[in-house]
Design a protein around this motif. Structure first.
Motif, PDB file in Angstrom:
ATOM      1  N   ILE A   1      18.221  34.091  88.085  1.00 46.72           N
ATOM      2  CA  ILE A   1      18.018  32.713  87.949  1.00 46.72           C
ATOM      3  C   ILE A   1      16.767  31.492  88.018  1.00 46.72           C
ATOM      4  CG2 ILE A   1      19.188  30.060  89.127  1.00 46.72           C
ATOM      5  CD1 ILE A   1      20.708  31.885  90.999  1.00 46.72           C
TER       6      ILE A   1
ATOM      7  N   VAL B   1      14.407  29.263  87.882  1.00 46.50           N
ATOM      8  CA  VAL B   1      14.359  27.427  88.324  1.00 46.50           C
ATOM      9  C   VAL B   1      12.785  26.078  88.085  1.00 46.50           C
ATOM     10  CG1 VAL B   1      14.282  26.756  90.639  1.00 46.50           C
ATOM     11  CG2 VAL B   1      15.332  28.712  90.602  1.00 46.50           C
TER      12      VAL B   1
ATOM     13  N   ARG C   1      10.281  29.333  88.263  1.00 48.55           N
ATOM     14  CA  ARG C   1      10.260  30.057  88.666  1.00 48.55           C
ATOM     15  C   ARG C   1      11.748  31.514  88.656  1.00 48.55           C
ATOM     16  NH1 ARG C   1       7.635  27.720  93.837  1.00 48.55           N
ATOM     17  NH2 ARG C   1       9.289  26.360  93.026  1.00 48.55           N
ATOM     18  N   GLU C   2      11.611  33.029  89.065  1.00 51.55           N
ATOM     19  CA  GLU C   2      12.908  33.132  89.146  1.00 51.55           C
ATOM     20  C   GLU C   2      13.617  33.825  90.136  1.00 51.55           C
ATOM     21  OE1 GLU C   2      11.807  37.065  86.648  1.00 51.55           O
ATOM     22  OE2 GLU C   2      11.651  35.499  85.079  1.00 51.55           O
ATOM     23  N   PHE C   3      14.379  33.403  90.408  1.00 52.14           N
ATOM     24  CA  PHE C   3      14.891  33.562  91.529  1.00 52.14           C
ATOM     25  C   PHE C   3      16.405  34.572  91.804  1.00 52.14           C
ATOM     26  CE2 PHE C   3      18.567  32.018  95.220  1.00 52.14           C
ATOM     27  CZ  PHE C   3      17.229  31.725  95.589  1.00 52.14           C
TER      28      PHE C   3
ATOM     29  N   SER D   1      19.305  36.692  94.300  1.00 48.85           N
ATOM     30  CA  SER D   1      20.330  36.423  95.113  1.00 48.85           C
ATOM     31  C   SER D   1      21.846  36.427  95.459  1.00 48.85           C
ATOM     32  CB  SER D   1      20.226  35.016  95.349  1.00 48.85           C
ATOM     33  OG  SER D   1      21.207  33.850  96.636  1.00 48.85           O
TER      34      SER D   1
ATOM     35  N   ARG E   1      24.390  32.986  83.152  1.00 48.07           N
ATOM     36  CA  ARG E   1      22.935  32.998  83.294  1.00 48.07           C
ATOM     37  C   ARG E   1      22.581  31.730  84.515  1.00 48.07           C
ATOM     38  NH1 ARG E   1      21.707  33.202  76.989  1.00 48.07           N
ATOM     39  NH2 ARG E   1      22.727  34.523  78.215  1.00 48.07           N
ATOM     40  N   THR E   2      21.609  31.444  84.690  1.00 50.28           N
ATOM     41  CA  THR E   2      21.441  30.083  85.614  1.00 50.28           C
ATOM     42  C   THR E   2      20.209  29.231  85.278  1.00 50.28           C
ATOM     43  OG1 THR E   2      23.700  31.405  87.180  1.00 50.28           O
ATOM     44  CG2 THR E   2      21.868  28.825  88.025  1.00 50.28           C
ATOM     45  N   GLU E   3      20.131  28.359  85.556  1.00 50.39           N
ATOM     46  CA  GLU E   3      19.199  27.355  85.070  1.00 50.39           C
ATOM     47  C   GLU E   3      18.740  26.144  86.072  1.00 50.39           C
ATOM     48  OE1 GLU E   3      18.397  28.927  80.654  1.00 50.39           O
ATOM     49  OE2 GLU E   3      19.071  27.062  80.667  1.00 50.39           O
ATOM     50  N   VAL E   4      18.295  26.657  86.626  1.00 47.85           N
ATOM     51  CA  VAL E   4      18.313  25.375  87.927  1.00 47.85           C
ATOM     52  C   VAL E   4      17.261  24.411  87.539  1.00 47.85           C
ATOM     53  CG1 VAL E   4      18.457  24.743  90.263  1.00 47.85           C
ATOM     54  CG2 VAL E   4      19.358  26.547  89.270  1.00 47.85           C
TER      55      VAL E   4
END
Lengths: 164, 164
Positions: free
Chosen positions: B111, B113, B122-124, B126, B148-151
DNA sequence: ATAATTGCAAAGCTTTTGCAGACGC
DNA sequence: GCGTCTGCAAAAGCTTTGCAATTAT
């Protein structure tokens, strides 16, 4: 137990509920933003949309209500709403080029799930997703304010067709 | 007057730790795709990148290795890699306009972030994220192939600065 | 009244495409 | 040698901007 109650399927282009009580309109008014004829129409379109729309779809729907709405005004209004944090901007994995889609910021985040073959896009909500965001906030000591998740793959129907 | 003979930069440019063993290069070769001078350079850039790059960054780095790499070729190579599913395309919540970013497809999804104030990304990773994708696959009877996830939010540092 | 908003046209960007010549295999 | 790639230039989106006229408050 696919598409359960909370999964809104969005394929067509139907316009149904058309209240003047749109949440967007209320929010915009509440912030003391000047209300023009064109804005009212665009906000109504966004409020009534049952799914994400791209700029041309917004224009098209707006012009059905009031033909005097210009594309430029749609862009400027979208900009306004983005800056106010009232709508989300999506790109749906660039499934169809680099078109951008917009939708009102609902109370809960949802994930967009797209079929890469037929293009159908469904929405998905999950407690896991909320937990994931909480985990990120905790791990990075961040205040998470926006999030977007787009998932692609092949839907049941397309999987079946592929096998045939 | 096309493809000039040799524009290779020969002077002591920055040493790159690039092996000819990049994973992208291997994957591309394995698929029997024609290897040209320009492609080799672009693949190397992508392989060496420690994080997502936009088109101009890719061009810039490629030209440091071989000044005869054209922007158009970067676009075409990115297209090739996207179609082969070897790289991902991101937009990082449109933090900086509509620029697109590219990165090699790692073994595990991560993800992105981003801090909306300082722009740091930054990358995450989980297990929760993997579970979420499994849940979607199960509920919709889909085969999930990309996600794809962007936070976005405010990082610890920026939160502190804002309070001051 | 007067500051913001709109429409129009034109400019700006990024990305794509047609071609002739160069190059990988 | 054949078919694919590349560079160049030009075209093609899509989005933004300058400006005079219009409109909301």
């Amino acid at each position: 137990m696919a598409a359960s109650p909370s999964h809104r399927v969005s394929t067509g282009e139907r316009l149904n509920t058309a209240e003047t009580t749109g949440k967007l309109q209320q929010s915009v008014a509440k912030r003391g933003i000047r209300m023009t004829r064109q804005r009212r129409v665009i906000l109504q379109v966004m409020d009534d949309a049952e799914q994400h729309l791209d700029v041309d779809q917004i224009l098209e729907r707006a012009q059905k209500i009031d033909s005097g709405v210009h594309l430029v005004t749609v862009y400027r209004t979208i900009d306004l709403l983005k800056k106010q944090g009232l709508i989300d901007e999506l790109d749906l994995l660039h499934l169809r080029g680099d078109r951008h889609y917009y939708e009102t910021h609902g109370p809960r985040d949802h994930i967009h799930v797209a079929c890469l073959r037929c293009g159908k896009v469904r929405e998905f909500e999950s407690r896991l997703y909320e937990q994931l965001k909480e985990q990120i906030a905790r791990d990075f000591h961040m205040k998470v304010t926006v999030s977007r998740t787009e998932v692609g793959g092949y839907c049941e129907e397309c999987l079946r067709k592929t096998k045939e």
